[in-house]
Design a protein around this motif. Structure first.
Motif, PDB file in Angstrom:
ATOM      1  N   GLY A  74      27.672 -19.399 -24.182  1.00  0.00           N
ATOM      2  CA  GLY A  74      26.663 -19.064 -23.399  1.00  0.00           C
ATOM      3  C   GLY A  74      26.689 -19.194 -22.007  1.00  0.00           C
ATOM      4  O   GLY A  74      27.692 -19.848 -21.594  1.00  0.00           O
ATOM      5  N   PRO A  75      25.723 -18.923 -21.253  1.00  0.00           N
ATOM      6  CA  PRO A  75      25.571 -18.928 -19.715  1.00  0.00           C
ATOM      7  C   PRO A  75      25.376 -20.481 -19.431  1.00  0.00           C
ATOM      8  O   PRO A  75      24.823 -21.096 -20.322  1.00  0.00           O
ATOM      9  CB  PRO A  75      24.133 -18.172 -19.491  1.00  0.00           C
ATOM     10  N   SER A  76      25.793 -20.697 -18.194  1.00  0.00           N
ATOM     11  CA  SER A  76      25.391 -22.046 -17.454  1.00  0.00           C
ATOM     12  C   SER A  76      23.992 -22.180 -17.383  1.00  0.00           C
ATOM     13  O   SER A  76      23.386 -21.279 -17.305  1.00  0.00           O
ATOM     14  CB  SER A  76      26.050 -22.325 -16.480  1.00  0.00           C
ATOM     15  N   LEU A  77      23.512 -23.559 -17.523  1.00  0.00           N
ATOM     16  CA  LEU A  77      22.123 -24.017 -17.268  1.00  0.00           C
ATOM     17  C   LEU A  77      21.586 -23.386 -15.955  1.00  0.00           C
ATOM     18  O   LEU A  77      20.361 -23.141 -15.849  1.00  0.00           O
ATOM     19  CB  LEU A  77      21.830 -25.457 -17.359  1.00  0.00           C
ATOM     20  N   GLU A  78      22.558 -23.443 -15.144  1.00  0.00           N
ATOM     21  CA  GLU A  78      22.029 -22.965 -13.577  1.00  0.00           C
ATOM     22  C   GLU A  78      21.537 -21.303 -13.586  1.00  0.00           C
ATOM     23  O   GLU A  78      20.819 -20.959 -12.638  1.00  0.00           O
ATOM     24  CB  GLU A  78      23.168 -23.099 -12.776  1.00  0.00           C
ATOM     25  N   ASP A  79      21.973 -20.688 -14.647  1.00  0.00           N
ATOM     26  CA  ASP A  79      21.792 -19.231 -14.677  1.00  0.00           C
ATOM     27  C   ASP A  79      20.307 -19.123 -15.259  1.00  0.00           C
ATOM     28  O   ASP A  79      19.733 -17.932 -15.106  1.00  0.00           O
ATOM     29  CB  ASP A  79      22.697 -18.505 -15.822  1.00  0.00           C
ATOM     30  N   GLY A  80      19.539 -19.876 -15.610  1.00  0.00           N
ATOM     31  CA  GLY A  80      18.411 -20.013 -16.046  1.00  0.00           C
ATOM     32  C   GLY A  80      17.842 -19.498 -17.511  1.00  0.00           C
ATOM     33  O   GLY A  80      18.803 -19.182 -18.165  1.00  0.00           O
ATOM     34  N   PRO A  81      16.619 -19.685 -17.775  1.00  0.00           N
ATOM     35  CA  PRO A  81      16.496 -19.412 -19.222  1.00  0.00           C
ATOM     36  C   PRO A  81      16.605 -17.859 -19.681  1.00  0.00           C
ATOM     37  O   PRO A  81      16.542 -17.663 -20.674  1.00  0.00           O
ATOM     38  CB  PRO A  81      14.826 -19.723 -19.281  1.00  0.00           C
ATOM     39  N   GLU A  82      16.309 -16.928 -18.640  1.00  0.00           N
ATOM     40  CA  GLU A  82      16.355 -15.610 -18.835  1.00  0.00           C
ATOM     41  C   GLU A  82      17.758 -15.201 -19.388  1.00  0.00           C
ATOM     42  O   GLU A  82      17.969 -14.348 -20.293  1.00  0.00           O
ATOM     43  CB  GLU A  82      16.024 -14.757 -17.506  1.00  0.00           C
ATOM     44  N   ALA A  83      18.912 -15.830 -18.687  1.00  0.00           N
ATOM     45  CA  ALA A  83      19.872 -15.552 -18.867  1.00  0.00           C
ATOM     46  C   ALA A  83      20.434 -16.003 -20.387  1.00  0.00           C
ATOM     47  O   ALA A  83      21.293 -15.557 -21.128  1.00  0.00           O
ATOM     48  CB  ALA A  83      21.019 -16.320 -18.145  1.00  0.00           C
ATOM     49  N   LEU A  84      19.844 -17.158 -20.911  1.00  0.00           N
ATOM     50  CA  LEU A  84      20.033 -17.728 -22.123  1.00  0.00           C
ATOM     51  C   LEU A  84      19.311 -17.005 -23.376  1.00  0.00           C
ATOM     52  O   LEU A  84      20.176 -16.637 -24.300  1.00  0.00           O
ATOM     53  CB  LEU A  84      19.405 -19.275 -22.389  1.00  0.00           C
ATOM     54  N   ALA A  85      18.158 -16.306 -23.124  1.00  0.00           N
ATOM     55  CA  ALA A  85      17.700 -15.463 -23.586  1.00  0.00           C
ATOM     56  C   ALA A  85      18.184 -14.201 -23.859  1.00  0.00           C
ATOM     57  O   ALA A  85      18.486 -13.693 -25.379  1.00  0.00           O
ATOM     58  CB  ALA A  85      16.102 -15.210 -23.349  1.00  0.00           C
ATOM     59  N   THR A  86      18.719 -13.720 -22.886  1.00  0.00           N
ATOM     60  CA  THR A  86      19.725 -12.299 -23.029  1.00  0.00           C
ATOM     61  C   THR A  86      20.845 -12.714 -23.849  1.00  0.00           C
ATOM     62  O   THR A  86      21.092 -11.934 -24.562  1.00  0.00           O
ATOM     63  CB  THR A  86      20.343 -12.080 -21.639  1.00  0.00           C
ATOM     64  N   TYR A  87      21.493 -13.685 -23.761  1.00  0.00           N
ATOM     65  CA  TYR A  87      22.834 -14.191 -24.304  1.00  0.00           C
ATOM     66  C   TYR A  87      22.291 -14.074 -25.926  1.00  0.00           C
ATOM     67  O   TYR A  87      23.221 -13.728 -26.908  1.00  0.00           O
ATOM     68  CB  TYR A  87      23.449 -15.512 -23.828  1.00  0.00           C
ATOM     69  N   VAL A  88      21.392 -14.734 -26.296  1.00  0.00           N
ATOM     70  CA  VAL A  88      21.159 -14.970 -27.584  1.00  0.00           C
ATOM     71  C   VAL A  88      20.622 -13.734 -28.323  1.00  0.00           C
ATOM     72  O   VAL A  88      20.997 -13.533 -29.369  1.00  0.00           O
ATOM     73  CB  VAL A  88      19.974 -16.440 -27.777  1.00  0.00           C
ATOM     74  N   ALA A  89      19.894 -12.990 -27.587  1.00  0.00           N
ATOM     75  CA  ALA A  89      19.711 -11.568 -27.995  1.00  0.00           C
ATOM     76  C   ALA A  89      20.695 -10.677 -28.224  1.00  0.00           C
ATOM     77  O   ALA A  89      20.856 -10.185 -29.371  1.00  0.00           O
ATOM     78  CB  ALA A  89      18.738 -10.933 -27.170  1.00  0.00           C
ATOM     79  N   ARG A  90      21.879 -10.982 -27.480  1.00  0.00           N
ATOM     80  CA  ARG A  90      23.175  -9.866 -27.602  1.00  0.00           C
ATOM     81  C   ARG A  90      23.785 -10.587 -28.790  1.00  0.00           C
ATOM     82  O   ARG A  90      24.464  -9.850 -29.529  1.00  0.00           O
ATOM     83  CB  ARG A  90      23.987 -10.259 -26.334  1.00  0.00           C
ATOM     84  N   ARG A  91      23.920 -11.790 -29.036  1.00  0.00           N
ATOM     85  CA  ARG A  91      24.477 -12.590 -30.262  1.00  0.00           C
ATOM     86  C   ARG A  91      23.793 -12.181 -31.556  1.00  0.00           C
ATOM     87  O   ARG A  91      24.507 -12.006 -32.466  1.00  0.00           O
ATOM     88  CB  ARG A  91      24.652 -14.068 -30.046  1.00  0.00           C
ATOM     89  N   ARG A  92      22.723 -12.276 -31.572  1.00  0.00           N
ATOM     90  CA  ARG A  92      21.782 -11.799 -32.667  1.00  0.00           C
ATOM     91  C   ARG A  92      22.108 -10.324 -33.158  1.00  0.00           C
ATOM     92  O   ARG A  92      22.136 -10.086 -34.229  1.00  0.00           O
ATOM     93  CB  ARG A  92      20.297 -11.932 -32.593  1.00  0.00           C
ATOM     94  N   ARG A  93      22.071  -9.556 -32.199  1.00  0.00           N
ATOM     95  CA  ARG A  93      22.295  -8.055 -32.318  1.00  0.00           C
ATOM     96  C   ARG A  93      23.784  -7.780 -33.068  1.00  0.00           C
ATOM     97  O   ARG A  93      24.034  -7.121 -33.920  1.00  0.00           O
ATOM     98  CB  ARG A  93      22.176  -7.214 -31.060  1.00  0.00           C
ATOM     99  N   SER A  94      24.657  -8.628 -32.397  1.00  0.00           N
ATOM    100  CA  SER A  94      26.174  -8.513 -33.027  1.00  0.00           C
ATOM    101  C   SER A  94      26.461  -9.256 -34.123  1.00  0.00           C
ATOM    102  O   SER A  94      27.316  -9.068 -34.902  1.00  0.00           O
ATOM    103  CB  SER A  94      27.242  -8.879 -31.973  1.00  0.00           C
ATOM    104  N   ASP A  95      25.521 -10.069 -34.584  1.00  0.00           N
ATOM    105  CA  ASP A  95      25.703 -11.082 -35.584  1.00  0.00           C
ATOM    106  C   ASP A  95      24.418 -11.474 -36.316  1.00  0.00           C
ATOM    107  O   ASP A  95      24.001 -12.476 -36.025  1.00  0.00           O
ATOM    108  CB  ASP A  95      26.527 -12.225 -35.334  1.00  0.00           C
TER     109      ASP A  95
END
Length: 117
Positions: A74-95
């Motif tokens: 996933g994204p680095s912590l410096e990218d913020g919680p929005e980047a993490l939420a986007t990453y998790v949503a993308r992973r859930r859509r693909s898996d």
């Protein structure tokens, strides 16, 4: 006596996740299943916090030695919680079989690795 294949001797994702949650809670930490995945072989993501502060996202991956390891993803912590939420949503859509577990305990990465790897 019939020998078991390596695949039949593996623990399911559900067993590993439940063991991690129980062990974390027994040690005085907090663990919860954010997203329940495939009971048998779903990929496991561990969202790590310490005292409520996000410290990383890790994925249980197979290693070249025939076992498993936790790898930062996933994204680095410096990218913020929005980047993490986007990453998790993308992973859930693909898996859709993906598990997401949240741990809040000191040394959570080590703790998770000892339990599910």
């Amino acid at each position: 006596m019939v020998a078991e294949s390596q695949d039949s001797a593996r623990l399911t994702s559900a067993i590993l996740v439940n063991a991690l949650v129980r062990r974390t809670n027994a040690a005085g930490g907090f663990a919860t299943i954010i997203v329940k995945g495939d009971e048998t072989s779903g990929v496991i993501l561990v969202q790590v916090l310490e005292k409520g502060k996000e410290t990383g996202l890790f994925e249980r991956v197979s290693n070249f030695a025939g076992g498993y390891a936790l790898m930062r993803c996933g994204p680095s912590l410096e990218d913020g919680p929005e980047a993490l939420a986007t990453y998790v949503a993308r992973r859930r859509r693909s898996d859709p079989d993906l598990w997401i577990i949240e741990l809040d305990i000191p040394e959570a990465e080590r703790f998770a690795a000892e339990t599910i790897c």
